[in-house]
Design a protein around this motif. Structure first.
Motif, PDB file in Angstrom:
ATOM      1  N   ASP A   1      36.344  50.200  39.904  1.00 41.86           N
ATOM      2  CA  ASP A   1      36.034  49.047  39.064  1.00 41.86           C
ATOM      3  C   ASP A   1      36.945  49.118  37.841  1.00 41.86           C
ATOM      4  O   ASP A   1      37.002  50.131  37.157  1.00 41.86           O
ATOM      5  CB  ASP A   1      34.554  49.014  38.666  1.00 41.86           C
TER       6      ASP A   1
ATOM      7  N   GLN B   1      42.205  46.696  33.185  1.00 42.14           N
ATOM      8  CA  GLN B   1      42.666  45.310  33.198  1.00 42.14           C
ATOM      9  C   GLN B   1      43.694  45.061  32.089  1.00 42.14           C
ATOM     10  O   GLN B   1      44.644  44.292  32.282  1.00 42.14           O
ATOM     11  CB  GLN B   1      41.481  44.356  33.050  1.00 42.14           C
TER      12      GLN B   1
ATOM     13  N   ARG C   1      47.404  43.593  32.578  1.00 41.43           N
ATOM     14  CA  ARG C   1      47.887  42.438  31.807  1.00 41.43           C
ATOM     15  C   ARG C   1      49.266  42.757  31.204  1.00 41.43           C
ATOM     16  O   ARG C   1      50.182  41.932  31.251  1.00 41.43           O
ATOM     17  CB  ARG C   1      46.899  42.084  30.701  1.00 41.43           C
TER      18      ARG C   1
ATOM     19  N   LEU D   1      47.788  40.888  36.167  1.00 41.77           N
ATOM     20  CA  LEU D   1      46.350  40.673  36.124  1.00 41.77           C
ATOM     21  C   LEU D   1      45.900  39.583  37.091  1.00 41.77           C
ATOM     22  O   LEU D   1      44.873  39.721  37.769  1.00 41.77           O
ATOM     23  CB  LEU D   1      45.907  40.343  34.702  1.00 41.77           C
ATOM     24  N   ASP D   2      46.646  38.497  37.178  1.00 36.84           N
ATOM     25  CA  ASP D   2      46.264  37.421  38.101  1.00 36.84           C
ATOM     26  C   ASP D   2      46.301  37.897  39.548  1.00 36.84           C
ATOM     27  O   ASP D   2      45.419  37.564  40.349  1.00 36.84           O
ATOM     28  CB  ASP D   2      47.177  36.209  37.924  1.00 36.84           C
TER      29      ASP D   2
ATOM     30  N   HIS E   1      43.221  39.977  40.233  1.00 36.10           N
ATOM     31  CA  HIS E   1      42.003  39.189  40.438  1.00 36.10           C
ATOM     32  C   HIS E   1      41.983  38.541  41.832  1.00 36.10           C
ATOM     33  O   HIS E   1      40.913  38.378  42.425  1.00 36.10           O
ATOM     34  CB  HIS E   1      41.871  38.123  39.349  1.00 36.10           C
TER      35      HIS E   1
ATOM     36  N   SER F   1      40.754  41.405  44.053  1.00 35.62           N
ATOM     37  CA  SER F   1      39.543  42.139  43.672  1.00 35.62           C
ATOM     38  C   SER F   1      38.287  41.529  44.285  1.00 35.62           C
ATOM     39  O   SER F   1      38.303  40.420  44.827  1.00 35.62           O
ATOM     40  CB  SER F   1      39.415  42.182  42.150  1.00 35.62           C
TER      41      SER F   1
ATOM     42  N   PRO G   1      34.722  40.684  42.896  1.00 38.48           N
ATOM     43  CA  PRO G   1      33.756  40.618  41.786  1.00 38.48           C
ATOM     44  C   PRO G   1      32.339  40.990  42.209  1.00 38.48           C
ATOM     45  O   PRO G   1      31.588  41.573  41.421  1.00 38.48           O
ATOM     46  CB  PRO G   1      33.842  39.156  41.330  1.00 38.48           C
TER      47      PRO G   1
ATOM     48  N   ASP H   1      33.198  41.796  32.782  1.00 33.62           N
ATOM     49  CA  ASP H   1      33.472  41.823  34.212  1.00 33.62           C
ATOM     50  C   ASP H   1      34.301  43.047  34.571  1.00 33.62           C
ATOM     51  O   ASP H   1      35.319  43.332  33.934  1.00 33.62           O
ATOM     52  CB  ASP H   1      34.232  40.557  34.632  1.00 33.62           C
ATOM     53  N   ARG H   2      33.865  43.741  35.601  1.00 29.08           N
ATOM     54  CA  ARG H   2      34.568  44.927  36.086  1.00 29.08           C
ATOM     55  C   ARG H   2      34.738  44.811  37.600  1.00 29.08           C
ATOM     56  O   ARG H   2      34.099  45.534  38.363  1.00 29.08           O
ATOM     57  CB  ARG H   2      33.782  46.197  35.734  1.00 29.08           C
ATOM     58  N   PRO H   3      35.579  43.903  38.064  1.00 24.55           N
ATOM     59  CA  PRO H   3      35.724  43.706  39.506  1.00 24.55           C
ATOM     60  C   PRO H   3      36.185  44.973  40.216  1.00 24.55           C
ATOM     61  O   PRO H   3      36.947  45.769  39.661  1.00 24.55           O
ATOM     62  CB  PRO H   3      36.788  42.606  39.602  1.00 24.55           C
TER      63      PRO H   3
END
Length: 370
Positions: free
Chosen positions: A51, A58, A62, A67-68, A71, A74, A76, A107-109
């Protein structure tokens, strides 16, 4: 003068922290080479799920411009965490249910470690990682640079050598005599494939995230990975040679299963199944950690990040801070004129931070597995 813009940077170890450091450096046009002892990305299993926290893992992604993409890969829903009673398997606590209001900035995906490592590798310029290049040692030189000695006897000099080579780092002795010590806790791991189809009761019990339970000095947790895979671990406090005292051959799956069955006597059937019904042979993982605090006097030309710098029990912060280390070091090198100034600034930030985290993790492990 060892200028950061001109310096050749060598990163020893192609794990998460080293790779994000290389990525950030390359984004800013800096020279970097990663040396990895493994022959290829898929030379061994890449481990379970992570996570990533907003202000550490994260934040590092970034800085790396990834980062994108993280996500997009990942999960969630993997944030859900369940604690159950070990006798009845009845729910005691539940956190991070899907759609939980207030998750927001916290949030910690989850993401499989292999997927994250693949994302970082794909972001690097071709040829950045030199596979199958094992390092024997790092030798700081009088001019503030550092010489790498490879396992085949070849040597090469760099403006900075970064030890990102994990628990048993070959670079660490250049700055510290510390060695990891056994924590008194060992993990035994197994796994379940295609769990929603082949192990539906377990899949329902675990849910989309992590299941945890325990009794006395025995802890069980199971984690959902991608593609329906579940990894399960039983942890217990014991001497490092516990298997010798028990007359147990660790390579004997049936004997290990019998030992664990006795240890889990009286536990709910579904929880026992999470340990005893796996599709894979058991993997034994004694936990090691560096002394707390682990600090060193600055040595020009060499530094450490991640587990090489602050190996600690696996309580959810190690990978996040390895990533943050890598991004912090790269940004320090980008922002300073001289390599030595950059490394001093990085170590001044990382060492106090990691010392406090290692202390918290040691206390956390003692609480979880008394």
């Amino acid at each position: 003068m060892n200028l950061t813009r001109e310096a050749r940077v060598a990163i020893v170890g192609g794990g998460l922290g080293g790779l994000v450091c290389a990525r950030v450096l390359q984004l800013h046009g800096r020279s970097v080479t990663v040396f990895e002892r493994e022959a290829a990305f898929d030379a061994r299993p890449q481990g379970g799920t992570l996570d990533l926290h907003p202000n550490t893992g994260q934040a590092a992604l970034r800085a790396a411009g990834l980062l994108d993409r993280f996500h997009a890969l990942s999960r969630p829903e993997g944030q859900e965490w369940r604690k159950v009673d070990h006798i009845t398997a009845a729910a005691l606590e539940q956190e991070w249910p899907p759609g939980d209001e207030g998750a927001g900035e916290e949030d910690r995906p989850e993401i499989d470690r292999g997927h994250l490592r693949g994302l970082l590798l794909d972001s690097l310029a071709p040829g950045t990682v030199h596979w199958g290049r094992a390092v024997s040692k790092a030798a700081p030189l009088d001019d503030g640079t550092c010489r790498l000695v490879f396992a085949d006897g070849v040597t090469e000099d760099f403006g900075l050598v970064v030890g990102a080579d994990g628990a048993w780092s070959r670079v660490r002795p250049a700055v510290s005599e510390a060695l990891p010590g056994y924590t008194g806790v060992t993990f035994v791991e197994t796994g379940f494939d295609d769990s929603d189809v082949r192990h539906p009761d377990l899949a329902q019990l675990v849910g989309p995230g992590t299941l945890m339970t325990g009794s006395g000095s025995t802890l069980l947790f199971a984690q959902r990975n991608s593609n329906g895979h579940i990894r399960a671990y039983v942890a217990f406090r014991a001497p490092q040679d516990w298997h010798t005292a028990a007359g147990l051959n660790l390579d004997d799956t049936a004997a290990t299963r019998a030992y664990l069955a006795e240890r889990l006597d009286g536990w709910a059937d579904g929880l026992r199944y999470a340990v005893l019904g796996g599709d894979h042979a058991f993997v034994h993982r004694p936990l090691f950690a560096l002394p707390v605090p682990h600090v060193w006097e600055h040595v020009p030309g060499v530094t450490l990040l991640g587990d090489a710098a602050h190996l600690m029990p696996p309580l959810g912060v190690g990978a996040n801070h390895a990533l943050l280390d890598g991004a912090d070091l790269a940004q320090a090198l980008i922002g300073a004129e001289r390599v030595d100034d950059a490394v001093r600034a990085y170590e001044g930030l990382m060492l106090p931070r990691s010392s406090e985290l290692a202390k918290q993790c040691a206390e956390g492990l003692a609480h979880l597995v008394p």
